[in-house]
Design a protein around this motif. Structure first.
Motif, PDB file in Angstrom:
ATOM      1  N   PRO A 136      -7.201  -4.875   5.932  1.00 51.66           N
ATOM      2  CA  PRO A 136      -6.108  -3.979   6.704  1.00 51.66           C
ATOM      3  C   PRO A 136      -4.995  -5.046   7.133  1.00 51.66           C
ATOM      4  N   GLY A 137      -3.660  -4.495   6.868  1.00 55.05           N
ATOM      5  CA  GLY A 137      -2.423  -5.097   7.011  1.00 55.05           C
ATOM      6  C   GLY A 137      -1.568  -4.394   8.253  1.00 55.05           C
ATOM      7  N   PRO A 138      -0.304  -4.672   8.255  1.00 56.64           N
ATOM      8  CA  PRO A 138       0.549  -4.292   9.313  1.00 56.64           C
ATOM      9  C   PRO A 138       0.748  -2.632   9.081  1.00 56.64           C
ATOM     10  N   ASN A 139       0.562  -2.133  10.155  1.00 59.03           N
ATOM     11  CA  ASN A 139       0.710  -0.482  10.020  1.00 59.03           C
ATOM     12  C   ASN A 139       0.132   0.323   9.252  1.00 59.03           C
ATOM     13  N   GLY A 140      -1.048  -0.487   8.559  1.00 58.68           N
ATOM     14  CA  GLY A 140      -1.687   0.075   7.499  1.00 58.68           C
ATOM     15  C   GLY A 140      -2.701   1.324   8.088  1.00 58.68           C
ATOM     16  N   LYS A 141      -2.681   2.298   7.186  1.00 59.55           N
ATOM     17  CA  LYS A 141      -3.704   3.682   7.686  1.00 59.55           C
ATOM     18  C   LYS A 141      -4.842   3.873   6.535  1.00 59.55           C
ATOM     19  N   ASN A 142      -4.606   3.442   5.492  1.00 58.45           N
ATOM     20  CA  ASN A 142      -5.518   3.744   4.453  1.00 58.45           C
ATOM     21  C   ASN A 142      -6.777   2.742   4.435  1.00 58.45           C
ATOM     22  N   VAL A 143      -7.761   3.200   4.229  1.00 60.73           N
ATOM     23  CA  VAL A 143      -9.113   2.268   3.980  1.00 60.73           C
ATOM     24  C   VAL A 143      -9.011   1.198   2.636  1.00 60.73           C
ATOM     25  N   GLU A 144      -9.212   0.080   2.999  1.00 65.08           N
ATOM     26  CA  GLU A 144      -9.093  -0.961   2.019  1.00 65.08           C
ATOM     27  C   GLU A 144     -10.502  -1.188   1.300  1.00 65.08           C
ATOM     28  N   LEU A 145     -10.357  -1.542   0.056  1.00 59.29           N
ATOM     29  CA  LEU A 145     -11.709  -1.746  -0.710  1.00 59.29           C
ATOM     30  C   LEU A 145     -12.309  -2.818   0.017  1.00 59.29           C
ATOM     31  N   ASP A 146     -13.755  -2.850  -0.318  1.00 62.93           N
ATOM     32  CA  ASP A 146     -14.479  -3.701   0.165  1.00 62.93           C
ATOM     33  C   ASP A 146     -14.386  -5.122  -0.691  1.00 62.93           C
ATOM     34  N   ALA A 147     -13.940  -6.139   0.091  1.00 63.02           N
ATOM     35  CA  ALA A 147     -13.575  -7.387  -0.696  1.00 63.02           C
ATOM     36  C   ALA A 147     -14.498  -7.997  -1.520  1.00 63.02           C
ATOM     37  N   LYS A 148     -15.740  -8.225  -0.943  1.00 60.00           N
ATOM     38  CA  LYS A 148     -16.799  -8.934  -1.872  1.00 60.00           C
ATOM     39  C   LYS A 148     -17.419  -8.090  -2.867  1.00 60.00           C
ATOM     40  N   LYS A 149     -17.257  -6.854  -2.662  1.00 65.46           N
ATOM     41  CA  LYS A 149     -17.782  -5.955  -3.822  1.00 65.46           C
ATOM     42  C   LYS A 149     -16.868  -5.964  -5.027  1.00 65.46           C
TER      43      LYS A 149
END
Length: 276
Positions: A136-149
């Motif tokens: 997650p970053g600044p002002n972000g609303k979208n769901v991020e992808l699971d980093a490890k997967k």
């Protein structure tokens, strides 16, 4: 300084070495490299193939049909359908000498896409970057992808690919937009310092200058790191912000995937000839 490439095997051509070898750029300067962004639909893909761009970027989702054979397609949310599949896209782009950046918008699309890429790996002797927003970053609303997967899947197929790892972000006019915080860059470094691949961090142009201290610290943590500055189509920021970045970072440390109008003004200011 980051050089975003290197290592044995396929699809790891150093971006500068590759385009210098092909006489497409004159120096190891990220500002010389031209990007074509969101070459998703067939019309955009065909335009990108004919363009002067060195790197072609496109977005990948998994098709939303109900069959057991859902396949990777070229689309950026909120679109969920496309007239172009990843297989068709690769068939056309691999006829060129252009580099590739694939931006994953869903985790479920990653493995089937890696399988398709593995099938054509003999033709991937070019820069290939694999992108996802993993934090997650600044002002972000979208769901991020699971980093490890995401990272486990990509590296299980190709250990030396250049990774483009970003944050979800937003930018809103007529209000104060937060930049990249120390927590954000330190969380990213915690993930990336365990990797062996070159890593470029896509950062939003309108948020870069106010995040200078944090981003400079981040790229200084490894010679494998670089920034790729990108912009939303409605973002507003002065060209001076790009000039500030160019003055304070190494020329090999920053790439500029920005809108053509902004890119022309930027390149004219720094004395790089615009290709027609």
């Amino acid at each position: 300084m980051a050089t975003a490439g290197g290592g044995p095997g396929f699809w790891n051509e150093n971006i500068f070495e590759y385009f210098l070898k092909n006489n497409q750029i004159k120096s190891e300067d990220g500002a010389e490299i031209i990007w074509y962004h969101a070459a998703n639909h067939k019309s955009q893909m065909k335009e990108a193939v004919k363009s002067s761009a060195h790197m072609i970027e496109a977005d990948i989702l998994l098709s939303c049909d109900e069959s057991e054979h859902r396949q990777p397609i070229m689309a950026h949310p909120p679109e969920i359908s496309s007239d172009n599949t990843l297989q068709e896209w690769l068939n056309e782009v691999l006829k060129t000498n252009k580099g590739i950046k694939l931006d994953f918008k869903s985790l479920e699309a990653v493995k089937p896409s890696m399988i398709l890429l593995e099938n054509v790996k003999m033709h991937l002797n070019r820069p290939v970057w694999i992108n996802a927003d993993i934090l997650p970053g600044p002002n972000g609303k979208n769901v991020e992808l699971d980093a490890k997967k995401f990272l486990d899947t990509v590296t299980s197929f190709f250990q030396h690919v250049t990774l483009s790892l970003g944050w979800t972000t937003g930018w809103y006019p007529n209000q104060l937009n937060e930049g990249y915080s120390w927590t954000m860059v330190k969380n990213m470094e915690y993930i990336c310092n365990k990797l062996n691949q070159p890593v470029t961090f896509p950062v939003r142009a309108a948020l870069v200058k106010q995040s200078y201290d944090q981003l400079l610290w981040l790229v200084q943590q490894s010679h494998r790191y670089s920034l790729t500055i990108w912009t939303g189509k409605d973002d507003i920021y002065p060209t001076e912000d790009l000039l500030f970045v160019r003055e304070h970072f190494g020329k090999k440390q920053v790439f500029y995937d920005i809108l053509e109008s902004q890119n022309q003004e930027f390149k004219q200011t720094i004395g790089i000839e615009i290709e027609k």
